[in-house]
Design an enzyme around this catalytic site. Structure first.
Site, mmCIF file in Angstrom:
data_model
loop_
_atom_site.group_PDB
_atom_site.id
_atom_site.type_symbol
_atom_site.label_atom_id
_atom_site.label_comp_id
_atom_site.label_asym_id
_atom_site.label_seq_id
_atom_site.Cartn_x
_atom_site.Cartn_y
_atom_site.Cartn_z
ATOM 1 N N HIS A 169 6.643 12.965 12.517
ATOM 2 C CA HIS A 169 7.661 11.924 12.649
ATOM 3 C C HIS A 169 7.024 10.558 12.898
ATOM 4 O O HIS A 169 7.652 9.665 13.471
ATOM 5 C CB HIS A 169 8.662 12.243 13.768
ATOM 6 N N SER A 294 -7.070 -9.905 -3.609
ATOM 7 C CA SER A 294 -5.946 -10.827 -3.542
ATOM 8 C C SER A 294 -6.363 -12.137 -4.185
ATOM 9 O O SER A 294 -7.509 -12.577 -4.039
ATOM 10 C CB SER A 294 -5.530 -11.067 -2.086
#
Length: 463
Positions: A169, A294
Site C-alpha cells: 500500500h 532534459s
C-alpha cells in the site's frame, strides 16, 4: 504550406522501424501475400503428388522452380499483385493469377486449373495467417520476450541477497530483497511463456462453407478431409481445424493474443515498479554518453525506456484486446470484419516488441544503490513489530509468557511512531518472554529480517 514527401503514418514504419526486427517480413501486406502464394503453390503440388484427377507429380526440379514464386518473393511480385488487384478488386484472386502466370512461364499451363482448386479465399487466408503469425511469433517476437525474461532472471539472481524495505500500500512493510521482488516477475512471465509456446496455429481447408462440397462434386471417391488434413499438417506444419464455417474460427488467435496481452500487462507492472524504485533512489541510472535527459535541466536522467515500454504495452494491449473481441465472432457462416482486423496483427506485435526492446535497454542502464536500500531499512525499525508480536504469540502458546493480546501491544508501541534500534531493544528486554527469544529479537535488524527471500528466489528461478 507544401505537402511533405510520402511519409510513414505509423511510427512503427518510421521512427521505430529498426526495432521491428523480422516482424514486417511476416505481418506486413507483402508478407501475407507471400504466404498466400506459398499456400497456393503447395496445394497445387500436393494435389499433383496425390495424382488427383490423373495428374502426375511435378518433377522435383520443376517444383523447386515453382517454389521460387514465394521463396524469391520481392518487389516484382509486390508490384504485379498491386496492379492485378487494382483490376480484380480481390486480393486472393490476384494471388491466384500470379501463380497461374508462374505456371505458364514454367510450361506447366496444363496444371493451371489446379491453382486455387475447390478453395474459398478463407482456405488460403486462414493458412496464410497461421503461417505468418506462427513465424512472426516464433522468429520475431518470442526470442525478444525470452531475452527479457533471461535478463530479468540474471538481475534477480544477482540481487537476491540485496535487502530492501517492502512497501505494501506504498507504506513501509516487512523487508524483502530486490532480487526476490524481480524474481516474482520472472516466475509470472515464465507461466505465460509456456502458454504462448503451446499455441496451436490452426487452419481450415474445407471449402466455401466448411463442407468439402465442391471437392466431392469433382471427385466423390477422394478422401478429401484426409487429403486436406495431410496438406495443412504436412508441408505447412500447422494444426488442422476440421469443423468450421467458411472461416477458421480464430479461437487460437484469440487465445494467443490474450496470452501476449497478459504478458504485456505483467511487463507493464514491472516497468511501473522499476520506475518507482528509480524515483525512490533504489536504482541509479547509468548515463549514456551524449544523451540529454532534459532540454533545460542538465542534471536529469529520465527513465524513458521504462516509460516508453509502458506506453507501447498499453497500445499493444488495447489492440490485442480488440483483436480478441472482434475475431471471436463471425455473423452466421461468414462476415468480413476479420479482414480489416487481422491486418492490424502486425501493429499489435510491433508495439509489443518495441516495448520489449525498451525494457531490455532500460534494464541495461540501471544499477542498484545498495546503500540507499540499507539507509531506508535503517530508518524503519518499526517494521520489526511483526516479528516481535509473532515471537510473543509463540511464547504464549508454548506456555512461556502470559502477555495478553501481543498484536495490540505492538500496535500501541509502533503505529504512528518512529522507533530506533535502541527503542525496540529496550522494549524487548522488558517483555515476559524467555531470554533466548529476547536475544533473537534484539539481534534482528530490518536488513536481516528478510526470511527466505534469497533462497526462495534462487530455488525457483535459477536456471
Amino acid at each position: 504550406m507544401t505537402a511533405l514527401p510520402p511519409q510513414p503514418l505509423s511510427p512503427l514504419d518510421g521512427r521505430y522501424r529498426a526495432a521491428m526486427g523480422t516482424l514486417p517480413d511476416y505481418l506486413s501486406e507483402a508478407g501475407l501475400n507471400r504466404a498466400r502464394v506459398e499456400v497456393e503453390v503447395e496445394w497445387l503440388l500436393h494435389l499433383a503428388d496425390n495424382r488427383v484427377f490423373g495428374t502426375d507429380p511435378v518433377p522435383v526440379e520443376t517444383q523447386d522452380k515453382l517454389r521460387l514464386a514465394y521463396l524469391d518473393f520481392g518487389q516484382e511480385e509486390i508490384d504485379w499483385l498491386a496492379e492485378k488487384e487494382a483490376v480484380t478488386r480481390h486480393d486472393v484472386k490476384a494471388v491466384e493469377y500470379l501463380v497461374r502466370d508462374r505456371l505458364e512461364r514454367l510450361g506447366l499451363g496444363h496444371l493451371a486449373e489446379l491453382t486455387h482448386f475447390a478453395c474459398t479465399s478463407e482456405d488460403i487466408n486462414s493458412t496464410a495467417y497461421a503461417l505468418t503469425v506462427k513465424r512472426a511469433v516464433q522468429d520475431g517476437w518470442l526470442p525478444t520476450f525470452r531475452e527479457v525474461i533471461e535478463k530479468l532472471r540474471a538481475v534477480s539472481l544477482e540481487l537476491a541477497d540485496a535487502p530492501m524495505l517492502a512497501r505494501t500500500h506504498g507504506q513501509p512493510a516487512t523487508p524483502t530483497t530486490m532480487g526476490k521482488e524481480l524474481g516474482v516477475f520472472v516466475w509470472r512471465l515464465e507461466r505465460v511463456l509456456a502458454r504462448i509456446e503451446a499455441t496451436e496455429f490452426m487452419a481450415k481447408f474445407s471449402g466455401a462453407t466448411g463442407t468439402w462440397s465442391a471437392h466431392l462434386a469433382a471427385d466423390p471417391l477422394v478422401a478429401w478431409p484426409q487429403l486436406t488434413r495431410e496438406f495443412v499438417e504436412g508441408p505447412l506444419g500447422l494444426t488442422f481445424n476440421p469443423l468450421t464455417t467458411q472461416i477458421e474460427s480464430h479461437d487460437w488467435q484469440v487465445e494467443l493474443y490474450d496470452h501476449v496481452r497478459h504478458a504485456g500487462a505483467i511487463l507493464h507492472n514491472l516497468a511501473q515498479d522499476i520506475w518507482t524504485y528509480i524515483s525512490l533512489g533504489y536504482f541509479t541510472q547509468i548515463p549514456v554518453a551524449g544523451a540529454t535527459g532534459s532540454s533545460t535541466m542538465p542534471h536529469k536522467i529520465n527513465p524513458i525506456k521504462f516509460e516508453n515500454a509502458e506506453a507501447n504495452l498499453e497500445i499493444a494491449g488495447g489492440l490485442l484486446q480488440t483483436l480478441g473481441q472482434t475475431l471471436v465472432t463471425s455473423r452466421l457462416q461468414r462476415d468480413l470484419t476479420d479482414s480489416t482486423t487481422q491486418r492490424n496483427i502486425g501493429v499489435a506485435f510491433g508495439h509489443s516488441r518495441l516495448a520489449l526492446t525498451n525494457l531490455l535497454g532500460g534494464l541495461d542502464q540501471i544499477s542498484l544503490a545498495r546503500d540507499v536500500l540499507l539507509a531506508d531499512l535503517d530508518g524503519n525499525w518499526e517494521v520489526l513489530a511483526e516479528a516481535i508480536q509473532t515471537v510473543i504469540r509463540a511464547e504464549v502458546v508454548a506456555g512461556r509468557s502470559e502477555i495478553n493480546d501481543p498484536y495490540a501491544l505492538l500496535k500501541d508501541l509502533t503505529r504512528g511512531h518512529r522507533l530506533g534500534a535502541d527503542d525496540l531493544a529496550e522494549f524487548v528486554r522488558g517483555l515476559d518472554i524467555v531470554d533466548a527469544a529476547k536475544e533473537r529479537l534484539i539481534a534482528l535488524t530490518p536488513a536481516t529480517y528478510t526470511g527466505l527471500a534469497e533462497s526462495v528466489v534462487k530455488s525457483k528461478i535459477a536456471g
